[in-house]
Design an enzyme around this catalytic site. Structure first.
Site, PDB file in Angstrom:
ATOM      1  N   SER A  44       0.818  -1.213   0.000  1.00  0.00           N
ATOM      2  CA  SER A  44       0.000   0.000   0.000  1.00  0.00           C
ATOM      3  C   SER A  44       0.850   1.261   0.000  1.00  0.00           C
ATOM      4  O   SER A  44       0.395   2.324  -0.435  1.00  0.00           O
ATOM      5  CB  SER A  44      -0.939   0.010   1.212  1.00  0.00           C
ATOM      6  OG  SER A  44      -0.198   0.044   2.427  1.00  0.00           O
ATOM      7  N   SER A 173      14.681  -6.962   5.767  1.00  0.00           N
ATOM      8  CA  SER A 173      15.123  -6.844   7.145  1.00  0.00           C
ATOM      9  C   SER A 173      15.423  -5.373   7.424  1.00  0.00           C
ATOM     10  O   SER A 173      14.626  -4.496   7.086  1.00  0.00           O
ATOM     11  CB  SER A 173      16.344  -7.745   7.374  1.00  0.00           C
ATOM     12  OG  SER A 173      16.838  -7.629   8.685  1.00  0.00           O
ATOM     13  N   TYR A 187      11.780  -3.730  17.647  1.00  0.00           N
ATOM     14  CA  TYR A 187      12.037  -3.754  16.209  1.00  0.00           C
ATOM     15  C   TYR A 187      13.308  -4.538  15.891  1.00  0.00           C
ATOM     16  O   TYR A 187      13.309  -5.418  15.022  1.00  0.00           O
ATOM     17  CB  TYR A 187      12.140  -2.326  15.668  1.00  0.00           C
ATOM     18  CG  TYR A 187      12.213  -2.263  14.164  1.00  0.00           C
ATOM     19  CD1 TYR A 187      11.071  -2.470  13.388  1.00  0.00           C
ATOM     20  CD2 TYR A 187      13.410  -2.004  13.514  1.00  0.00           C
ATOM     21  CE1 TYR A 187      11.124  -2.419  12.006  1.00  0.00           C
ATOM     22  CE2 TYR A 187      13.478  -1.959  12.133  1.00  0.00           C
ATOM     23  CZ  TYR A 187      12.337  -2.166  11.383  1.00  0.00           C
ATOM     24  OH  TYR A 187      12.401  -2.126  10.009  1.00  0.00           O
ATOM     25  N   LYS A 191      13.766  -8.069  13.733  1.00  0.00           N
ATOM     26  CA  LYS A 191      14.600  -8.132  12.533  1.00  0.00           C
ATOM     27  C   LYS A 191      15.790  -9.072  12.727  1.00  0.00           C
ATOM     28  O   LYS A 191      16.233  -9.709  11.759  1.00  0.00           O
ATOM     29  CB  LYS A 191      15.062  -6.731  12.132  1.00  0.00           C
ATOM     30  CG  LYS A 191      13.924  -5.829  11.664  1.00  0.00           C
ATOM     31  CD  LYS A 191      13.170  -6.424  10.462  1.00  0.00           C
ATOM     32  CE  LYS A 191      12.104  -5.492   9.926  1.00  0.00           C
ATOM     33  NZ  LYS A 191      11.374  -6.062   8.772  1.00  0.00           N
TER      34      LYS A 191
END
Length: 326
Positions: A44, A173, A187, A191
């Protein structure tokens, strides 16, 4: 030098690669991704949207997926496809919903006439703040989106790729999948998990002719920070004071990040993806750092490679490991 899967595949594709390179100098040549079917999550906005447009313009059959369809972004992409006569289809897909993942992949495979050539695992979120402040709602959402979502998609496309004995899976990543920034919530943890899971996957699917490439972007001016602010503000609003008290300044800033000052070219990521997807089978890199500035993970990637080869380079899995890393 031992001959491994990667060298064999690269050699088998050499003639076609040289021919393709020659055609690329001719303005009448077919685009570099013609004939490839590519499914992209999180299309999107940001990297996903840019990659969908770029790959479609290079001739790929693109399945741009996003959640909450119908939505304006879906109609914009459909209009773009009509106006530019691109082979681009928008499909609804929420990476948190396994049934929806399986339906979207099945529909893409139906339209592609078989297993997909490329999966771009891109959909992700960030929620900032100290680790202590991350409640279980935020923690589950971060891992469910950034890690389990990638896993759901990989599991959905792999049977079709194995049946074709070829395929390429990208995992988007981050630099923060190899180095750590304080107060970035979970976060980095998500990752780091992506880095480990998809390196492991690369070894396991190598015998099936399937490759994995992990893209490690630095900071780019996408809209990811808008959603990050929303999630972070919601977390701050429900945070218990006994956890927030240790980090008053950091907690006060949660939900107010301004990511608009970044100037790196977002197209760096779609270009890297397209370049790798167009490479001959067997020659694609396991990792590709991409940044408009410094690349602090380069040395870590090299050390990791040496450690993996030292640990497994003489094991029964040596052929697969060397084929992926060398």
């Amino acid at each position: 030098m031992p001959i491994d899967r990667r060298h064999l595949l690269a050699g088998a594709a050499a003639t076609g690669a040289f021919a393709a390179a020659a055609r690329a100098t001719d303005s009448r040549a077919s685009p570099m991704l013609t004939g490839k079917s590519i499914l992209i999550t999180g299309a999107s906005s940001g990297f996903g949207r840019a990659t969908a447009e770029h790959c479609a313009r290079l001739g790929a059959k693109v399945f741009a997926t996003m959640r909450n369809v119908p939505r304006p972004e879906a109609e914009e992409l459909r209009k773009l496809a009509r106006d530019e006569k691109l082979d681009l289809t928008v499909l609804e897909l929420d990476v948190l919903d396994e049934d929806m993942v399986n339906r979207a992949v099945a529909e893409a495979e139906r339209q592609a006439g078989g297993g997909l050539d490329v999966l771009v695992n891109n959909a992700g979120i960030g929620i900032t703040g100290p680790v202590e402040v991350q409640d279980m709602e935020a923690t589950r959402l971060a891992f469910d989106t950034n890690v389990f979502g990638y896993h759901r998609l990989a599991r959905a496309v792999l049977p079709g790729m194995r049946a074709r004995k070829s395929g390429l899976i990208f995992a988007i990543s981050s630099q923060l999948g190899r180095v750590i920034a304080p107060f970035a919530g979970h976060y980095s943890a998500t990752k780091f998990a992506v880095e480990a899971m998809f390196e492991q996957l690369a070894y396991e699917v190598a015998p099936h002719g399937i490759e994995v490439s992990i893209i490690e972007p630095g900071g780019y001016p996408t809209k990811v920070w808008v959603n990050r602010n929303r999630y972070s503000a919601e977390l701050k609003a429900r945070t218990n004071e006994r956890h927030a008290a240790g980090y008053p300044g950091v907690v006060a800033r949660m939900g107010s990040e301004d990511g608009s000052g970044r100037t790196a070219d977002v197209m760096d990521i779609p270009r890297a993806i397209a370049e790798i997807a167009a490479m001959p089978a067997g020659s694609r890199p396991l990792r590709r750092p991409v940044s408009g500035g410094s690349i602090p993970q380069t040395e870590i990637n090299e050390v990791s490679k040496k450690a993996q080869l030292a640990m497994l380079g003489r094991s029964p899995m040596a052929e697969w490991v060397r084929g992926v890393l060398d």
